[in-house]
Design a protein around this motif. Structure first.
Motif, PDB file in Angstrom:
ATOM      1  N   PRO A   1      10.536   5.947  -8.329  1.00  0.00           N
ATOM      2  CA  PRO A   1      10.180   4.403  -8.640  1.00  0.00           C
ATOM      3  C   PRO A   1       8.593   4.334  -8.213  1.00  0.00           C
ATOM      4  CG  PRO A   1      11.424   4.780  -6.799  1.00  0.00           C
ATOM      5  CD  PRO A   1      11.624   6.068  -7.655  1.00  0.00           C
ATOM      6  N   GLU A   2       8.196   3.020  -8.248  1.00  0.00           N
ATOM      7  CA  GLU A   2       6.828   2.563  -7.926  1.00  0.00           C
ATOM      8  C   GLU A   2       6.770   2.426  -6.222  1.00  0.00           C
ATOM      9  OE1 GLU A   2       3.471  -0.762  -9.584  1.00  0.00           O
ATOM     10  OE2 GLU A   2       5.681  -1.267  -9.403  1.00  0.00           O
ATOM     11  N   MET A   3       5.729   2.705  -5.747  1.00  0.00           N
ATOM     12  CA  MET A   3       5.410   2.903  -4.111  1.00  0.00           C
ATOM     13  C   MET A   3       4.771   1.684  -3.841  1.00  0.00           C
ATOM     14  SD  MET A   3       4.326   6.313  -2.695  1.00  0.00           S
ATOM     15  CE  MET A   3       5.390   7.814  -2.479  1.00  0.00           C
ATOM     16  N   GLY A   4       5.101   1.121  -2.383  1.00  0.00           N
ATOM     17  CA  GLY A   4       4.533  -0.310  -1.980  1.00  0.00           C
ATOM     18  C   GLY A   4       3.828   0.124  -0.823  1.00  0.00           C
ATOM     19  N   PHE A   5       3.869  -0.781   0.231  1.00  0.00           N
ATOM     20  CA  PHE A   5       3.188  -0.590   1.486  1.00  0.00           C
ATOM     21  C   PHE A   5       1.643  -0.783   1.161  1.00  0.00           C
ATOM     22  CE2 PHE A   5       3.136   1.976   5.630  1.00  0.00           C
ATOM     23  CZ  PHE A   5       2.981   0.732   6.273  1.00  0.00           C
ATOM     24  N   THR A   6       1.217   0.672   1.477  1.00  0.00           N
ATOM     25  CA  THR A   6      -0.297   0.506   1.201  1.00  0.00           C
ATOM     26  C   THR A   6      -0.793   0.774  -0.269  1.00  0.00           C
ATOM     27  OG1 THR A   6      -0.578   2.828   1.854  1.00  0.00           O
ATOM     28  CG2 THR A   6      -0.534   1.198   3.498  1.00  0.00           C
ATOM     29  N   LEU A   7       0.147   0.820  -1.180  1.00  0.00           N
ATOM     30  CA  LEU A   7      -0.134   1.014  -2.510  1.00  0.00           C
ATOM     31  C   LEU A   7       0.258  -0.244  -3.295  1.00  0.00           C
ATOM     32  CD1 LEU A   7       1.018   4.616  -2.905  1.00  0.00           C
ATOM     33  CD2 LEU A   7      -1.418   4.083  -2.519  1.00  0.00           C
ATOM     34  N   GLY A   8      -0.706  -0.911  -3.754  1.00  0.00           N
ATOM     35  CA  GLY A   8      -0.358  -2.225  -4.439  1.00  0.00           C
ATOM     36  C   GLY A   8      -0.069  -2.086  -5.675  1.00  0.00           C
ATOM     37  N   GLY A   9       0.621  -2.848  -6.371  1.00  0.00           N
ATOM     38  CA  GLY A   9       1.057  -3.016  -7.820  1.00  0.00           C
ATOM     39  C   GLY A   9       0.350  -4.345  -8.618  1.00  0.00           C
ATOM     40  N   LEU A  10       1.220  -4.656  -9.486  1.00  0.00           N
ATOM     41  CA  LEU A  10       0.671  -5.650 -10.418  1.00  0.00           C
ATOM     42  C   LEU A  10       0.770  -7.166  -9.654  1.00  0.00           C
ATOM     43  CD1 LEU A  10      -0.215  -6.038 -13.349  1.00  0.00           C
ATOM     44  CD2 LEU A  10       1.982  -6.763 -13.796  1.00  0.00           C
ATOM     45  N   ASP A  11       1.553  -7.319  -8.727  1.00  0.00           N
ATOM     46  CA  ASP A  11       1.800  -8.504  -8.039  1.00  0.00           C
ATOM     47  C   ASP A  11       0.721  -8.843  -7.065  1.00  0.00           C
ATOM     48  OD1 ASP A  11       4.106  -9.052  -9.239  1.00  0.00           O
ATOM     49  OD2 ASP A  11       5.176  -8.310  -7.691  1.00  0.00           O
ATOM     50  N   GLU A  12       0.116  -7.889  -6.652  1.00  0.00           N
ATOM     51  CA  GLU A  12      -1.078  -7.982  -5.705  1.00  0.00           C
ATOM     52  C   GLU A  12      -2.325  -8.197  -6.327  1.00  0.00           C
ATOM     53  OE1 GLU A  12       2.161  -6.729  -3.819  1.00  0.00           O
ATOM     54  OE2 GLU A  12       1.416  -5.257  -5.284  1.00  0.00           O
ATOM     55  N   LEU A  13      -2.495  -8.301  -7.708  1.00  0.00           N
ATOM     56  CA  LEU A  13      -3.529  -8.719  -8.338  1.00  0.00           C
ATOM     57  C   LEU A  13      -3.908 -10.134  -8.406  1.00  0.00           C
ATOM     58  CD1 LEU A  13      -3.513  -6.196 -11.274  1.00  0.00           C
ATOM     59  CD2 LEU A  13      -4.449  -5.774  -9.174  1.00  0.00           C
ATOM     60  N   VAL A  14      -3.122 -10.939  -8.090  1.00  0.00           N
ATOM     61  CA  VAL A  14      -2.991 -12.438  -8.554  1.00  0.00           C
ATOM     62  C   VAL A  14      -3.772 -13.244  -7.245  1.00  0.00           C
ATOM     63  CG1 VAL A  14      -0.850 -12.148  -9.708  1.00  0.00           C
ATOM     64  CG2 VAL A  14      -0.820 -12.792  -7.323  1.00  0.00           C
ATOM     65  N   ASP A  15      -4.067 -12.205  -6.194  1.00  0.00           N
ATOM     66  CA  ASP A  15      -4.811 -13.147  -5.299  1.00  0.00           C
ATOM     67  C   ASP A  15      -6.268 -13.443  -5.432  1.00  0.00           C
ATOM     68  OD1 ASP A  15      -6.305 -13.196  -2.466  1.00  0.00           O
ATOM     69  OD2 ASP A  15      -4.217 -12.900  -1.698  1.00  0.00           O
ATOM     70  N   SER A  16      -6.559 -14.590  -5.300  1.00  0.00           N
ATOM     71  CA  SER A  16      -7.990 -14.998  -5.490  1.00  0.00           C
ATOM     72  C   SER A  16      -9.276 -14.209  -4.976  1.00  0.00           C
ATOM     73  CB  SER A  16      -8.210 -16.635  -5.345  1.00  0.00           C
ATOM     74  OG  SER A  16      -8.031 -16.762  -4.002  1.00  0.00           O
ATOM     75  N   SER A  17      -8.884 -13.744  -3.930  1.00  0.00           N
ATOM     76  CA  SER A  17      -9.772 -12.870  -3.364  1.00  0.00           C
ATOM     77  C   SER A  17      -9.966 -11.421  -3.663  1.00  0.00           C
ATOM     78  CB  SER A  17      -9.495 -12.936  -1.676  1.00  0.00           C
ATOM     79  OG  SER A  17      -9.582 -14.058  -0.961  1.00  0.00           O
ATOM     80  N   VAL A  18      -8.913 -11.055  -4.422  1.00  0.00           N
ATOM     81  CA  VAL A  18      -9.043  -9.568  -4.882  1.00  0.00           C
ATOM     82  C   VAL A  18     -10.048  -9.569  -6.380  1.00  0.00           C
ATOM     83  CG1 VAL A  18      -7.639  -7.815  -6.013  1.00  0.00           C
ATOM     84  CG2 VAL A  18      -6.817  -9.129  -4.028  1.00  0.00           C
ATOM     85  N   ARG A  19     -10.916  -8.717  -6.242  1.00  0.00           N
ATOM     86  CA  ARG A  19     -11.695  -8.337  -7.352  1.00  0.00           C
ATOM     87  C   ARG A  19     -11.232  -7.581  -8.343  1.00  0.00           C
ATOM     88  NH1 ARG A  19     -14.423 -12.777  -8.337  1.00  0.00           N
ATOM     89  NH2 ARG A  19     -15.873 -11.540  -9.624  1.00  0.00           N
ATOM     90  N   LEU A  20     -11.635  -7.593  -9.684  1.00  0.00           N
ATOM     91  CA  LEU A  20     -11.112  -6.756 -10.702  1.00  0.00           C
ATOM     92  C   LEU A  20     -12.314  -6.210 -11.428  1.00  0.00           C
ATOM     93  CD1 LEU A  20      -7.927  -8.652 -12.393  1.00  0.00           C
ATOM     94  CD2 LEU A  20      -8.163  -6.781 -10.621  1.00  0.00           C
ATOM     95  N   MET A  21     -12.156  -4.714 -11.466  1.00  0.00           N
ATOM     96  CA  MET A  21     -13.293  -4.509 -12.771  1.00  0.00           C
ATOM     97  C   MET A  21     -12.708  -3.749 -13.762  1.00  0.00           C
ATOM     98  SD  MET A  21     -16.422  -3.677 -13.161  1.00  0.00           S
ATOM     99  CE  MET A  21     -17.664  -3.977 -11.798  1.00  0.00           C
ATOM    100  N   LEU A  22     -12.926  -4.360 -14.887  1.00  0.00           N
ATOM    101  CA  LEU A  22     -12.245  -3.899 -16.140  1.00  0.00           C
ATOM    102  C   LEU A  22     -13.246  -2.987 -17.061  1.00  0.00           C
ATOM    103  CD1 LEU A  22     -10.768  -7.408 -16.948  1.00  0.00           C
ATOM    104  CD2 LEU A  22      -9.784  -5.803 -15.444  1.00  0.00           C
ATOM    105  N   ALA A  23     -12.338  -2.202 -17.981  1.00  0.00           N
ATOM    106  CA  ALA A  23     -13.340  -1.547 -18.798  1.00  0.00           C
ATOM    107  C   ALA A  23     -12.635  -2.121 -20.344  1.00  0.00           C
ATOM    108  CB  ALA A  23     -13.226  -0.133 -19.000  1.00  0.00           C
ATOM    109  N   VAL A  24     -13.622  -2.811 -21.090  1.00  0.00           N
ATOM    110  CA  VAL A  24     -13.296  -3.713 -22.140  1.00  0.00           C
ATOM    111  C   VAL A  24     -13.966  -2.880 -23.293  1.00  0.00           C
ATOM    112  CG1 VAL A  24     -13.187  -5.808 -23.370  1.00  0.00           C
ATOM    113  CG2 VAL A  24     -13.018  -5.643 -20.708  1.00  0.00           C
TER     114      VAL A  24
END
Length: 818
Positions: free
Chosen positions: A622-645
């Motif tokens: 299964p997917e790990m948690g604690f100090t390893l974030g998943g999809l739910d942790e991306l929605v925070d407005s302070s978290v930045r994303l770098m995408l390859a498009v």
């Protein structure tokens, strides 16, 4: 032109849609049975008795109404078009046409067995006339699933099965029966056409995906009765909902039955958002539905079923059996849904706050009391308008039934019934008031701003965090699952999780006073007062001096890769891999995009979700948690994303970056760096894509003048094993950790991740586990394991232990010579 290009790439979809339109219009415009060649031969009598064999194909290429045509053509364009993209035109044509014919033959055979030997229990309408393009669509979708990735393979199969089963149970037409048969037929065709014959194993789902599936189950169970009501005269096992939900004499009051449906939809939305309260609300609704349908099964009389059968123009005896069977199934299925929700509740773990739970109970109980009072007083006031005239005891006994929409209450089990217009209003009004109140309370509980437990603490901790001070893991303290301790003396806090009798802190303290040793001492005293063993996980060298006064043991648990963006200059031979990845991406038209979740479009979010779920689906654990974030942790407005498009606008890789706040006197939060967290790419992404994305993030950080960029730690991996040989040999615990790291490498790839980070020439800094005494280490290790894998089941644990066993070498497998 994109439209012309799409037509050229999907020739069968275009031809199939055109044929369906033409044949359907021909059927609308003329009576085909006046022709010499009856094109739309649609039933088993036409095919077998009159030898109109083409009906096995044409029956699945037309519809019997204009409304159905408006719905079916877009359905074909979307689903068959996607299938054609996955497996090509000729395979799609074989799957649609051949699958439809095979499903028709099998369906005719099963219908004959049903009518011959199971006439007392009709499961669907007889296949006298049936036009069902959905059969071919489902065949094509199921066949195409064998050519999809592991995640989409499961999604397609579950989606097609859900649609087929829902229509069969709630509608039960002959066409719906063929659609159900098309599910296994399409699956076999997919294998026969060269699709993947993957092993039959449970495809791993992330917490987000499991919540999505649970929400779909709840929404389907809630909306299904509405579907049955719209169909009205279906022949499915659950079509009894269609008759119970309709009140011809009082159509407006029958709309009260939509209120529990709305509550179920709100609960489904809450489950999707991870709200535990929504899950228990859905369980209560499912249990209530089961009890209501069990009551129908117990109290309904043959005379009532006879009247309903005559109203629906059905044969009486078979209809009675179908009604009884359907009532029993309607009582069993909600219980099965409730059991599934309870079994998987660990994936829906955002608990409600006390204030929101209390508000829900107050509104619901007040509505319950008010409903009972209104019902009692109202019926008592006009008791002469009921037959027979009820006594006070009769009214009290009937009060629980006033909570149920009146269309779902069978009159056979009632002591008295209304006989006038006003009596019926008093009879049905209480249920409407009660469910309107429950709907309001549910919205406030699930959708309200204070719906999650410790929201106030989380807001307070966030404010302290943004005032600066801490370490590269500090932002992880804001994630769900953490509790907070606030220092009453200074401006600092500690995020921790309690597992058993161990309190595991996420790094060290954070806030402007994070480096004060007295903060640590007060937190340790707080843990002692609660009977917990405190431990600090992920402490870096910069803050290790804060803990020296404790005289605790320490153990290196990870290596953190740190970059200094101001010194970033990828020149020279050792940077060759990074430059190659950047140049390759440029030639392929792949660009980097620095953004946040809120700035993404719905399509872009769905692409990231698909990337994440596909990554999780390929894992055996299964997917790990604690100090390893998943999809739910991306929605925070302070978290930045770098995408390859890529050049077509498709996201091929995504990384997330957690902010690190400085300790200056700025009014607004001052970001001095970022920490890499989420890092995933499409399975078909080109090699070097992740190197390109991270290099772009470093360039972005350099242009923004940031001080630090952490590539995060790699647990159970050592950046320089040769330099620590003496430590490893001298420490039994270190040897155990090294062995566990090597054993878990195939499942999680921590060491491969560390080698990947070496390409960026970072500075590797140790992260430490601080614990009071060596005797506490077993309990501490188990607690950290539960923090990372809180949802690890017994079966998964046994698999993990099996993976940890030493693998025999080829020499060991050889049998000794005789």
């Amino acid at each position: 032109m994109p439209f012309l290009r799409w037509i050229l790439r999907h020739p069968f979809t275009v031809v199939c849609s055109a044929v369906v339109i033409v044949l359907s219009i021909v059927g609308f415009a003329s009576s085909t049975y006046d022709w010499g060649w009856q094109v739309l031969a649609t039933g088993q009598d036409d095919v077998f008795r009159h030898h109109r064999w083409w009906g096995l194909i044409t029956a699945f290429l037309a519809v019997d109404g204009g409304g159905a045509l408006i719905f079916v053509v877009p359905f074909i364009v979307v689903v068959v078009g996607a299938a054609e993209r996955l497996m090509g035109s000729w395979r799609t044509a074989i799957a649609y046409v051949g699958g439809s014919a095979a499903s028709g033959l099998i369906g005719f055979g099963l219908s004959w067995v049903e009518s011959t030997y199971l006439g007392f229990l009709p499961l669907n309408a007889p296949s006298i006339e049936a036009l069902s393009p959905a059969t071919g669509v489902i065949c094509a979708a199921m066949a195409a699933s064998s050519f999809a990735s592991a995640l989409w393979r499961r999604r397609i199969r579950l989606g097609a099965s859900f649609i087929a089963v829902t229509l069969f149970l709630y509608s039960g037409g002959a066409g719906d029966f063929y659609s159900l048969v098309a599910v296994p037929v399409g699956l076999v065709l997919g294998f026969a056409l060269g699709g993947s014959r993957s092993k039959f194993r449970l495809i791993r789902s992330s917490h987000h995906e499991i919540r999505t599936l649970l929400a779909a189950v709840v929404a389907l169970g809630s909306i299904g009765p509405v579907v049955a009501a719209l169909i009205g005269s279906g022949s499915g096992l659950l079509s009894i909902y269609g008759f119970l939900a309709v009140d011809v004499d009082h159509p407006r009051t029958a709309l009260i039955g939509l209120l529990p449906v709305a509550v179920g939809v709100v609960a489904a939305w809450g489950i999707l958002r991870g709200r535990r309260a929504a899950l228990w609300l859905a369980v209560c609704i499912q249990v209530m539905m089961s009890a209501v349908m069990l009551g129908v099964f117990v109290v309904i009389q043959p005379e009532t079923m006879t009247a309903i059968a005559e109203q629906a123009n059905e044969e009486v005896d078979p209809y009675i059996w179908q009604t009884l069977t359907g009532s029993a199934l309607c009582a069993i299925l909600p219980l099965a849904s409730a059991a599934l929700l309870i079994l998987l509740r660990k994936h829906v773990d955002v608990r409600p706050s006390r204030a929101s739970a209390k508000r829900f109970l107050v509104i619901t109980l007040s509505a319950l009391a008010g409903t009972a009072l209104i019902s009692f007083v109202g019926v008592l006031a006009i008791s002469d308008q009921f037959r027979p005239v009820p006594t006070v005891l009769d009214i009290l006994r009937a009060l629980p039934l006033r909570l149920i929409p009146h269309t779902f209450v069978i009159s056979d089990g009632l002591a008295f019934v209304p006989t006038t217009h006003w009596a019926h209003k008093v009879w049905s009004l209480p249920a409407g008031l009660f469910w309107a109140a429950v709907l309001t309370a549910s919205c406030l509980l699930i959708l309200g701003r204070t719906a999650a437990v410790d929201d106030d603490d989380r807001v307070r901790a966030r404010a302290i965090l943004e005032r600066g001070g801490g370490h590269t893991l500090s932002f992880m303290s804001t994630w769900p699952g953490n509790s907070f301790w606030f220092d009453e003396v200074s401006d600092a806090a500690v995020a921790y999780r309690v597992q058993g009798f161990v309190a595991v802190a996420v790094g060290g303290p954070f806030g402007p006073a994070f480096a004060d040793p007295r903060v640590v001492e007060r937190f340790v005293r707080f843990c002692g007062d609660h009977g917990w063993t405190p431990t600090f996980y992920g402490v870096d060298d910069a803050t290790i001096e804060t803990f020296e006064g404790l005289h605790w043991q320490r153990l290196k648990v990870a290596e953190e890769a740190v970059l200094r963006p101001r010194d970033w200059n990828p020149t020279g031979k050792k940077w060759q891999d990074i430059r190659t990845a950047v140049n390759k991406a440029g030639r392929a038209g792949v660009v980097a995009k620095w953004t946040s979740w809120r700035e993404l479009s719905l399509l872009q979010r769905s692409q990231i979700q698909a990337i994440s779920e596909a990554w999780v689906a390929e894992k055996n654990l299964p997917e790990m948690g604690f100090t390893l974030g998943g999809l739910d942790e991306l929605v925070d407005s302070s978290v930045r994303l770098m995408l390859a498009v890529d050049a077509e606008g498709t996201i091929v890789a995504v990384t997330s970056w957690l902010p690190l706040y400085g300790t200056d006197d700025a009014v607004k939060p001052h970001v001095i760096g970022y920490t890499l967290d989420f890092m995933r790419r499409r399975t078909d992404a080109a090699n070097g894509t992740m190197e390109f994305v991270i290099a772009a993030a470093v360039e972005q950080a350099k242009s923004d003048g940031l001080e630090i960029l952490s590539l995060s730690g790699a647990p159970l991996a050592n950046a320089a094993p040769e330099s620590s040989t003496l430590d490893v040999r001298g420490s039994v615990v270190a040897q155990i950790l090294d062995y566990v790291g090597r054993s878990l490498e195939p499942a999680y790839g921590f060491r491969s991740l560390l080698n990947f980070k070496k390409k960026f020439q970072p500075e590797f800094l140790p992260l430490w586990l601080l614990y009071p005494d060596t005797t506490d280490l077993p309990a501490v290790g188990a607690a950290i394991g539960r923090c990372y894998l809180p949802r690890l089941s017994v079966v998964q644990l046994s698999g993990l232990l099996r993976d940890l066993r030493p693998k025999p070498t080829p020499e060991a497998r050889r049998e000794p010579a005789a």
